[in-house]
Design an enzyme around this catalytic site. Structure first.
Site, mmCIF file in Angstrom:
data_model
loop_
_atom_site.group_PDB
_atom_site.id
_atom_site.type_symbol
_atom_site.label_atom_id
_atom_site.label_comp_id
_atom_site.label_asym_id
_atom_site.label_seq_id
_atom_site.Cartn_x
_atom_site.Cartn_y
_atom_site.Cartn_z
ATOM 1 N N CYS A 297 -53.969 -88.519 -10.923
ATOM 2 C CA CYS A 297 -53.009 -87.404 -10.766
ATOM 3 C C CYS A 297 -53.565 -86.185 -10.032
ATOM 4 C CB CYS A 297 -52.415 -87.071 -12.165
ATOM 5 S SG CYS A 297 -51.912 -88.198 -13.162
ATOM 6 N N SER B 50 -41.681 -94.669 -21.140
ATOM 7 C CA SER B 50 -41.577 -96.374 -20.958
ATOM 8 C C SER B 50 -41.761 -96.982 -22.126
ATOM 9 C CB SER B 50 -42.282 -96.681 -19.672
ATOM 10 O OG SER B 50 -43.928 -96.428 -19.893
ATOM 11 N N CYS C 81 -46.401 -85.015 -8.895
ATOM 12 C CA CYS C 81 -47.712 -85.505 -9.214
ATOM 13 C C CYS C 81 -48.205 -86.118 -8.163
ATOM 14 C CB CYS C 81 -47.746 -86.409 -10.388
ATOM 15 S SG CYS C 81 -49.024 -86.957 -10.917
ATOM 16 N N TYR D 251 -34.697 -93.412 -20.295
ATOM 17 C CA TYR D 251 -34.422 -94.512 -19.839
ATOM 18 C C TYR D 251 -32.976 -95.118 -20.531
ATOM 19 C CZ TYR D 251 -39.113 -94.026 -17.965
ATOM 20 O OH TYR D 251 -40.173 -93.479 -17.441
ATOM 21 N N LYS E 130 -44.401 -84.976 -24.375
ATOM 22 C CA LYS E 130 -44.506 -86.398 -24.116
ATOM 23 C C LYS E 130 -45.856 -87.275 -24.449
ATOM 24 C CE LYS E 130 -44.951 -88.698 -19.444
ATOM 25 N NZ LYS E 130 -45.248 -88.809 -18.315
ATOM 26 N N LYS F 286 -48.596 -82.849 -22.661
ATOM 27 C CA LYS F 286 -48.673 -84.103 -22.140
ATOM 28 C C LYS F 286 -49.908 -84.970 -22.711
ATOM 29 C CE LYS F 286 -48.399 -87.408 -17.930
ATOM 30 N NZ LYS F 286 -48.077 -87.504 -16.886
HETATM 31 C C1 PBG Z 1 -47.540 -89.238 -13.791
HETATM 32 C C2 PBG Z 1 -46.528 -89.704 -14.920
HETATM 33 C C3 PBG Z 1 -46.551 -90.689 -15.906
HETATM 34 C C4 PBG Z 1 -45.427 -90.634 -16.634
HETATM 35 C C5 PBG Z 1 -44.509 -89.767 -16.028
HETATM 36 N N1 PBG Z 1 -45.233 -89.075 -14.726
HETATM 37 C C6 PBG Z 1 -47.719 -91.681 -16.264
HETATM 38 C C7 PBG Z 1 -49.115 -91.248 -16.546
HETATM 39 O O1 PBG Z 1 -49.346 -90.164 -16.838
HETATM 40 O O2 PBG Z 1 -49.785 -92.103 -16.069
HETATM 41 C C8 PBG Z 1 -44.989 -91.608 -17.789
HETATM 42 C C9 PBG Z 1 -43.604 -91.823 -17.898
HETATM 43 C C10 PBG Z 1 -43.426 -92.973 -18.719
HETATM 44 O O3 PBG Z 1 -44.347 -93.626 -19.354
HETATM 45 O O4 PBG Z 1 -42.281 -93.322 -18.764
HETATM 46 N N2 PBG Z 1 -47.942 -88.280 -13.650
#
Ligand code: PBG
Length: 335
Positions: free
Chosen positions: A136, A285, A126, A324, A256, A203
């Protein structure tokens, strides 16, 4: 008909379901969902110009790794039976469009050099940790909108460098249109036909990425990601995005976050067109840290709560889970 007869007759229809729940061994015997270490992919963060590993306060149990600590970390996970890793590289310099991937290359080469085929190295592809604005992709001339075409060119270049450095599974998380076909074409052209692609295909624009953005230093400095990540009210877009990336030859698709989107995981897994395509789910997360916050308030048991959520993702039929919790639960002997 006597009352007595009626009672007896009805008892035929009363079922004692709790017979299968009486003790731990019996509950285990009857359980019919499997969660295995081999299905877990563990995210790790490596920071450029960092001398000592540091705890990440926004993500319990996770650390900022250095060039050397990452090797020890992987080794200790391997000893516990975790062998798939999703690497995030956090560079020290940010830029609008001129990026340098030397640090990334050095890290991947040293990991592959040390562990070879004993591990599967996934790498997030990314631009958000690198761009000075935190989006991104690259911005167009108006500097308000993403330039999809230029972004795909940059991501393709980055993916090829990653493959050349030994990454096994290129994992684009940017959500630019048609980056999968561009990356696949470039990998094939350069004889990396064995390098896999796991697309972050479905996503969502989610509230649950907060702790990650804090950790990866990737919060957008203006606007949000709603023009490229999926609106959670648009189910058709969620399905089509994965179908499209399958057509463009992604080897693994992904949903996701996981927990708020179990229905989408299940619908993709049961979609005829995706019959033989593995689906990964990312327990993000905020989903992970949220449980920790409740546990710290004395409201739940953190580890039991994690297990329950991981099993729910498995019940939704996800093949792999990015989490995690992989190391934490393994260390506790809970997997
Ligand atoms: C970025 C990316 C993100 C995550 C993984 N790759 C965050 C976003 O889109 O802002 C999120 C992972 C997580 O929250 O654990 N491209």
């Amino acid at each position: 008909m006597s009352d007595k007869y009626q009672e007896k007759d009805q008892s035929k229809f009363l079922k004692n379901l709790s017979r299968t729940r009486t003790n731990k061994a019996i509950r285990h015997l009857f359980s019919d969902v499997v969660l295995e270490k081999k299905d877990l992919i563990y995210p790790l963060f490596v920071y450029e110009d960092l001398l000592q590993p540091e705890d990440l306060s926004a993500l319990f149990g996770q650390k900022k790794q250095t060039q050397s600590s990452i090797l020890k970390e992987i080794e200790s996970c391997l000893e516990m039976g975790i062998s798939s890793f999703l690497l995030f590289i956090v560079p020290s310099k940010k830029s609008e469009q001129h990026f340098d991937y030397q640090f990334d290359e050095k890290i991947f080469k040293s990991i592959k050099n040390a562990f070879g085929d004993n591990i599967i190295l996934f790498a997030d592809v990314c631009l958000c940790s690198q761009t000075s604005h935190g989006h991104c992709g690259l911005l167009d001339e108006s500097r308000k909108k993403i330039d999809n075409h230029q972004s795909v060119l940059e991501l393709t270049k980055k993916a090829l460098l990653y493959a050349e450095s030994g990454v096994d599974v290129i994992s684009p998380s940017d959500m630019m249109d048609n980056r999968i076909s561009s990356i696949r074409e470039s990998l094939d052209k350069h004889h990396f036909d064995d390098t896999l692609i796991m697309s972050y295909s479905t996503k969502f624009a989610s509230n649950f990425y907060g702790p990650f953005r804090n950790v990866a230093q990737s919060t957008p400095s203006f606007g949000d990601r709603k023009s490229y990540q999926i609106d959670y009210r648009h189910q058709k877009d969620a399905i089509n995005a994965s179908l499209r990336d399958k057509q463009q030859k992604a080897d693994i698709l992904m949903v996701k976050p996981a927990l708020s989107y179990l229905d989408i995981i299940y619908r993709l897994k049961t979609n005829k067109e995706l019959e033989n395509t593995p689906i990964a789910a990312y327990q993000v997360s905020g989903e992970y840290q949220g449980l920790k916050v409740m546990a710290d308030a004395g409201l739940i048991d953190f580890h039991e709560g994690l297990l329950e959520t991981l099993y729910s993702i498995k019940r939704a039929k996800a093949d792999f889970i990015i989490t995690y919790a992989a190391k934490e639960l393994s260390a506790k002997g809970m997997l």
